[in-house]
Structure formats: structure tokens, C-alpha cells
Design a protein around this motif. Structure first.
Motif, PDB file in Angstrom:
ATOM      1  N   UNK A  20       0.964  -1.276  -0.138  1.00  0.00           N
ATOM      2  CA  UNK A  20      -0.029  -0.069   0.004  1.00  0.00           C
ATOM      3  C   UNK A  20       0.817   1.231   0.083  1.00  0.00           C
ATOM      4  N   UNK A  21       1.971   1.134   0.595  1.00  0.00           N
ATOM      5  CA  UNK A  21       2.856   2.395   0.778  1.00  0.00           C
ATOM      6  C   UNK A  21       3.712   2.640  -0.483  1.00  0.00           C
ATOM      7  N   UNK A  22       4.139   1.574  -1.358  1.00  0.00           N
ATOM      8  CA  UNK A  22       4.650   1.512  -2.499  1.00  0.00           C
ATOM      9  C   UNK A  22       6.270   0.890  -2.303  1.00  0.00           C
ATOM     10  N   UNK A  23       6.171   0.433  -1.178  1.00  0.00           N
ATOM     11  CA  UNK A  23       7.492  -0.078  -0.909  1.00  0.00           C
ATOM     12  C   UNK A  23       7.895  -1.558  -1.298  1.00  0.00           C
ATOM     13  N   UNK A  24       6.961  -2.044  -1.946  1.00  0.00           N
ATOM     14  CA  UNK A  24       6.991  -3.632  -2.414  1.00  0.00           C
ATOM     15  C   UNK A  24       5.869  -3.872  -3.575  1.00  0.00           C
ATOM     16  N   UNK A  25       6.279  -4.188  -4.470  1.00  0.00           N
ATOM     17  CA  UNK A  25       5.148  -4.500  -5.754  1.00  0.00           C
ATOM     18  C   UNK A  25       4.207  -5.664  -5.408  1.00  0.00           C
ATOM     19  N   UNK A  26       3.021  -5.522  -6.005  1.00  0.00           N
ATOM     20  CA  UNK A  26       2.049  -6.456  -5.709  1.00  0.00           C
ATOM     21  C   UNK A  26       2.452  -7.885  -6.038  1.00  0.00           C
ATOM     22  N   UNK A  27       3.179  -7.930  -7.236  1.00  0.00           N
ATOM     23  CA  UNK A  27       3.486  -9.246  -7.916  1.00  0.00           C
ATOM     24  C   UNK A  27       4.266  -9.980  -6.817  1.00  0.00           C
ATOM     25  N   UNK A  28       5.575  -9.134  -6.341  1.00  0.00           N
ATOM     26  CA  UNK A  28       6.342  -9.828  -5.412  1.00  0.00           C
ATOM     27  C   UNK A  28       5.690 -10.131  -3.967  1.00  0.00           C
ATOM     28  N   UNK A  29       4.696  -9.291  -3.591  1.00  0.00           N
ATOM     29  CA  UNK A  29       3.987  -9.748  -2.351  1.00  0.00           C
ATOM     30  C   UNK A  29       3.360 -10.974  -2.483  1.00  0.00           C
ATOM     31  N   UNK A  30       2.674 -11.198  -3.468  1.00  0.00           N
ATOM     32  CA  UNK A  30       1.994 -12.339  -3.835  1.00  0.00           C
ATOM     33  C   UNK A  30       2.806 -13.493  -3.714  1.00  0.00           C
TER      34      UNK A  30
END
Length: 82
Positions: free
Chosen positions: A62-72
Motif C-alpha cells: 500500500x505504501x509503494x515499498x513492495x510490488x504487488x507481484x512480489x508480495x503475492x
């Protein structure tokens, strides 16, 4: 003039002469130490730890420190996301 080098025993003797008051020692009774261990917080469960980690990852996305793809990808690798 060069200073005379002192041996270890001479230095120790001077230290003992300089330090005239008795040294205090800290003694810990075994029942006190065991009581300190008993008051520690219980370990967190794996499920609670997973939820905490998942929340931290979502905050980072949410804060933009991690991409959604990497998170998933990371959540799937940890078994937190299907």
C-alpha cells in the motif's frame, strides 16, 4: 629518558595496592532466575505470526515499498496465500 617497562606481576601489585576497598559481587539465586524466565510472554502462534506478516506485507504494498507481484509470490512461498 626511557620509561622502565613493568612486568605483569608488578602492574598487578600496583593495581591491588591502588584498589583498597573490597569489590562487590552480584549473586543471583536460582529461584529468582527461574522466576524471571517464567514471566516471559508466551510464544506467538504460527497462525498469528502469519497474519502479522501478511499485514506487514500488505502495508508495504500500500505504501509503494513492495510490488504487488512480489508480495503475492512471497505470500505463496510462505503458504499464506493460495
Amino acid at each position: 629518558m626511557a620509561a622502565k617497562k613493568k612486568s605483569f606481576s608488578e602492574l598487578l601489585k600496583e593495581l591491588n595496592e591502588f584498589d583498597t576497598k573490597p569489590r562487590q559481587r552480584l549473586l543471583v539465586k536460582s529461584h529468582v532466575a527461574s522466576g524471571a524466565k517464567a514471566t516471559q510472554k508466551p510464544a506467538i502462534s504460527k497462525q498469528d505470526l502469519g497474519l502479522l506478516l501478511k499485514s506487514a506485507i500488505n502495508d508495504a504494498v500500500a505504501s509503494g515499498r513492495l510490488s504487488g507481484t512480489s508480495a503475492v509470490t512471497g505470500l505463496r512461498a510462505l503458504g499464506l496465500e493460495e
